[in-house]
Write a protein that holds these residues in place. Structure first.
Motif, PDB file in Angstrom:
ATOM      1  N   LEU A 364       0.805  -1.233   0.000  1.00  0.00           N
ATOM      2  CA  LEU A 364       0.000   0.000   0.000  1.00  0.00           C
ATOM      3  C   LEU A 364       0.837   1.282   0.000  1.00  0.00           C
ATOM      4  N   LYS A 365       2.121   1.172   0.292  1.00  0.00           N
ATOM      5  CA  LYS A 365       2.959   2.366   0.455  1.00  0.00           C
ATOM      6  C   LYS A 365       2.866   3.258  -0.786  1.00  0.00           C
ATOM      7  N   GLY A 366       2.490   4.524  -0.561  1.00  0.00           N
ATOM      8  CA  GLY A 366       2.411   5.479  -1.665  1.00  0.00           C
ATOM      9  C   GLY A 366       1.200   5.289  -2.562  1.00  0.00           C
ATOM     10  N   LYS A 367       0.297   4.381  -2.213  1.00  0.00           N
ATOM     11  CA  LYS A 367      -0.881   4.157  -3.058  1.00  0.00           C
ATOM     12  C   LYS A 367      -2.154   4.518  -2.314  1.00  0.00           C
ATOM     13  N   LYS A 368      -3.241   4.606  -3.081  1.00  0.00           N
ATOM     14  CA  LYS A 368      -4.567   4.889  -2.500  1.00  0.00           C
ATOM     15  C   LYS A 368      -5.477   3.703  -2.759  1.00  0.00           C
ATOM     16  N   ILE A 369      -6.426   3.517  -1.871  1.00  0.00           N
ATOM     17  CA  ILE A 369      -7.427   2.485  -2.140  1.00  0.00           C
ATOM     18  C   ILE A 369      -8.380   2.995  -3.214  1.00  0.00           C
ATOM     19  N   LYS A 370      -9.001   2.064  -3.913  1.00  0.00           N
ATOM     20  CA  LYS A 370      -9.940   2.394  -4.991  1.00  0.00           C
ATOM     21  C   LYS A 370     -11.078   3.274  -4.438  1.00  0.00           C
ATOM     22  N   ASP A 371     -11.480   4.267  -5.217  1.00  0.00           N
ATOM     23  CA  ASP A 371     -12.570   5.162  -4.813  1.00  0.00           C
ATOM     24  C   ASP A 371     -13.818   4.388  -4.423  1.00  0.00           C
ATOM     25  N   GLY A 372     -14.429   4.795  -3.316  1.00  0.00           N
ATOM     26  CA  GLY A 372     -15.698   4.193  -2.922  1.00  0.00           C
ATOM     27  C   GLY A 372     -15.565   2.925  -2.103  1.00  0.00           C
ATOM     28  N   LEU A 373     -14.342   2.443  -1.970  1.00  0.00           N
ATOM     29  CA  LEU A 373     -14.124   1.204  -1.218  1.00  0.00           C
ATOM     30  C   LEU A 373     -14.098   1.496   0.288  1.00  0.00           C
TER      31      LEU A 373
END
Lengths: 468, 201
Positions: A364-373
């Motif tokens: 997950l480092k430096g990333k975002k979870i998918k919108d709406g999740l």
């Protein structure tokens, strides 16, 4: 002396009495209790005027029901029936004088994470708890299994259990694991091969190079799910990693007692010519990152596979698969990696330890979870949570869009407010994908923490190897 | 514990494999501190529709099976959690005997602590009993623990195995704790030896 398995050795060392018909009385070294399966047992003691035989060997911690939201100190966050159960455990712990970690204690957490963390669980012990995932403690070379509430009362009153000896099953994982393959993939793959009743009547010993290569935390993940394969207990012979893990823990022996313990612990392995009633061998190289597609933990497939059809099965499993696919809202032939998800749950006694959080955070480092999740991390104990904050993992989760929760069983069994809505589909690091397990109508796909993290980023079941 | 000697009653057919403890009694009903009162929520998610009304298709809601005392079911019954709420709910509903090709260990064990007799039979014999159960309320089965037999409504008799100690306890309604406390001297001797051989425990 005839050769013995590790299970035979631990059994023999705890045998108090054996009747002519083979019914045995087994001594219990550690009894863990939580709020859901113990109130009736303590009440039974009171009604009969009995006491706890060995309060020093009895450890309590509330975990199943407790809210994991940051405002949980406010009792209003708990439903009344949950609060009554937690308060009953508070009172029983005090009245009967057992060791106790209340909700307010930083060491509180899931009973199977707290036990090893505090050094209560040690090699060669017998460990029981009114919870089927007690098998977790087998990672230390302890004989550990779940019991019902009547047996909880029996252990409280006598520090023994009436038992018949199980059969010996060896599960050997040879060779090395490929990159992206974890302890969770091992344990799910074993269940996929043997089925959920394959271990019924057996105690499993996991062995082989791939098991030896696992850390203690990975070994706990493997043993945790022995019960999902039908075996009450799964265990792994202790080695230097085990001793290293135990050393210095609050309730581990010290000084001369440590040396004496080590002398015995080093004899805890299955003799070369020991008899096995059943042997299963899997090549480590053949294990892929897996997910479950159905409503039984045996419904396991590599993430690269497609949703099966009922006609792929035989006997009672044809109807069961049809029912599962209907419940899960899946169509045969759909590639698993195209199945969209709504929710991600990282936590539980299977995968709520620090290494699990590290593995998820690395993806997950430096990333975002998918919108709406919706995504949440529920550390297995207050100490795991504190360590994850110190290592900067918590911030990675928060920056990615995860909720960062307090310790408890949470959405693994959804007894607290952490539940799925009907039809909501979850990538979960927990241990059961039964109908309604994570909330009525909720759909669960079991997988490793790294796979769950990958799914959080893409919003669908995902092969973590694409993100490594 | 309530004794189990001989039972003649209606058998309900539930031809599904892997019925897990979450199906038998879902988690929201585990928040009780009592053993009683769980029968109304036995098989809750299959038994009731979303609006709370009874699902007429579910076997125990059918007029013929509302008073079932025996359950004939598929392999690996009771898999999953150790919750004794599962046998408590079964007993509270009125079922005293469950017949299947196989049971999960912990559930199987929990039954005996609650006056419920779990009977393991080969699949072919379970199939015979399943067909008999499907005949409905007029087809009563007899389970005789002393003789270790099940007699169908047609008079066909099937024998089953049961652990002798467990049979003795069930037939006499014996309390395990009382029996074990008779062995208190053996427990004390064991503890004294362990204090020397494994003092760190």
């Amino acid at each position: 002396m005839s050769p013995k398995t590790l299970y035979d050795k631990i059994w023999d060392a705890h045998l108090v009495h054996e009747a002519d018909d083979g019914t045995c009385l087994l001594y219990i070294d550690r009894h863990l209790v939580h709020e859901v399966t113990s109130p009736q047992a303590f009440e039974g003691l009171r009604m009969a005027g009995r006491t706890v035989h060995a309060p020093d060997k009895t450890i309590g911690v509330p975990d199943h029901n407790v809210p994991t939201t940051l405002d949980r100190a406010n009792a209003a966050t708990m439903t009344e029936d949950s609060r009554i159960q937690v308060e009953a455990l508070d009172k029983n712990a005090k009245d009967f004088g057992i060791h106790y970690y209340p909700v307010s204690d930083v060491r509180q957490g899931i009973v199977h994470i707290v036990g090893p963390e505090q050094g209560w669980t040690l090699p060669g012990m017998t460990v029981v708890c009114g919870d089927s995932h007690t098998a977790t403690h087998g990672a230390f070379g302890a004989l550990a299994h779940g019991i019902g509430t009547s047996e909880v009362e029996h252990v409280l009153a006598t520090q023994t259990l009436i038992q018949r000896k199980g059969k010996n099953m060896k599960v050997e994982i040879t060779g090395k694991l490929a990159p992206g393959v974890t302890a969770k993939d091992i344990t799910l793959s074993v269940i996929g091969k043997t089925g959920t009743a394959g271990g019924t009547g057996y105690v499993i010993e996991y062995c082989g190079e791939a098991i030896r290569d696992l850390s203690m935390e990975g070994r706990m993940t493997v043993c945790n799910m022995a019960i999902e394969g039908g075996a009450r207990a799964g265990l792994i012979a202790p080695d230097e990693k085990t001793f290293e893990y135990c050393k210095g823990r609050p309730h581990a022996p010290k000084g001369a007692q440590w040396e004496a313990a080590m002398t015995w612990w080093k004899t805890l392995f299955s003799d070369e010519d020991a008899h096995w009633d059943k042997v299963v061998t899997i090549r480590g190289e053949d294990i892929a990152p897996v997910v479950t597609w159905g409503t039984s933990p045996e419904d396991v497939l590599p993430i690269t596979a497609s949703v099966p059809a009922p006609s792929d099965f035989k006997g009672g499993k044809v109807d069961a698969a049809r029912r599962s696919l209907d419940y899960m809202g899946l169509t045969a032939g759909t590639p698993l990696a195209e199945v969209p998800i709504d929710t991600v749950f990282i936590g539980s006694c299977t995968n709520g330890r620090i290494e699990d959080l590290r593995a998820a955070a690395a993806i997950l480092k430096g990333k975002k979870i998918k919108d709406g999740l919706r995504a949440m991390v529920v550390p297995g104990s207050g100490l795991v949570r504190a360590q994850a904050e110190e290592e900067g993992l918590a911030q990675i989760f928060i920056d990615a869009g995860f909720e960062w929760r307090l310790a408890g069983c949470s959405m693994c069994l959804a007894m607290n407010p952490d539940q799925l809505a009907p039809g909501e589909r979850c990538a979960a690091t927990s241990n059961r994908n039964f109908e309604g397990r994570q909330g009525k109508g909720g759909r669960t796909h079991l997988m490793s923490p790294a796979m769950a993290a990958a799914a959080a980023v893409t919003g669908r079941l995902t092969d973590v190897r694409e993100m490594m | 514990m309530e004794k189990f000697e001989k039972l003649t009653g209606i058998a309900a057919p539930m031809d599904m494999i892997n019925i897990d403890t979450d199906m038998i009694i879902p988690k929201q009903f585990l928040k009780t501190i009592k053993r009683s009162g769980l029968g109304v929520n036995l098989f809750d998610e299959m038994r009731y529709l979303d609006d709370g009304s009874e699902n007429p298709d579910f076997v125990l809601n059918k007029p013929a099976y509302r008073n079932a005392e025996i359950l004939v079911t598929g392999d690996n019954f009771g898999c999953g959690s150790s919750r004794e709420h599962a046998p408590w709910a079964i007993k509270d509903f009125g079922i005293r005997c469950v017949i299947a090709p196989g049971f999960a260990d912990i559930f199987f064990n929990n039954c005996f602590k609650n006056g419920i007799l779990p009977v393991v039979l080969p699949q072919e014999q379970v199939d015979v009993l399943m067909k008999d159960a499907e005949k409905g309320a007029n087809a009563r089965m007899t389970v005789d623990l002393d003789a270790q037999t099940i007699t169908t409504s047609d008079g066909e008799t099937i024998s089953f195995e049961v652990d002798a100690f467990r049979k003795h306890c069930l037939m006499n309604g014996l309390d395990d704790i009382g029996l074990t406390l008779e062995k208190a001297p053996a427990i004390e001797t064991f503890e004294a030896q362990a204090a020397t051989s494994r003092p760190w425990v």
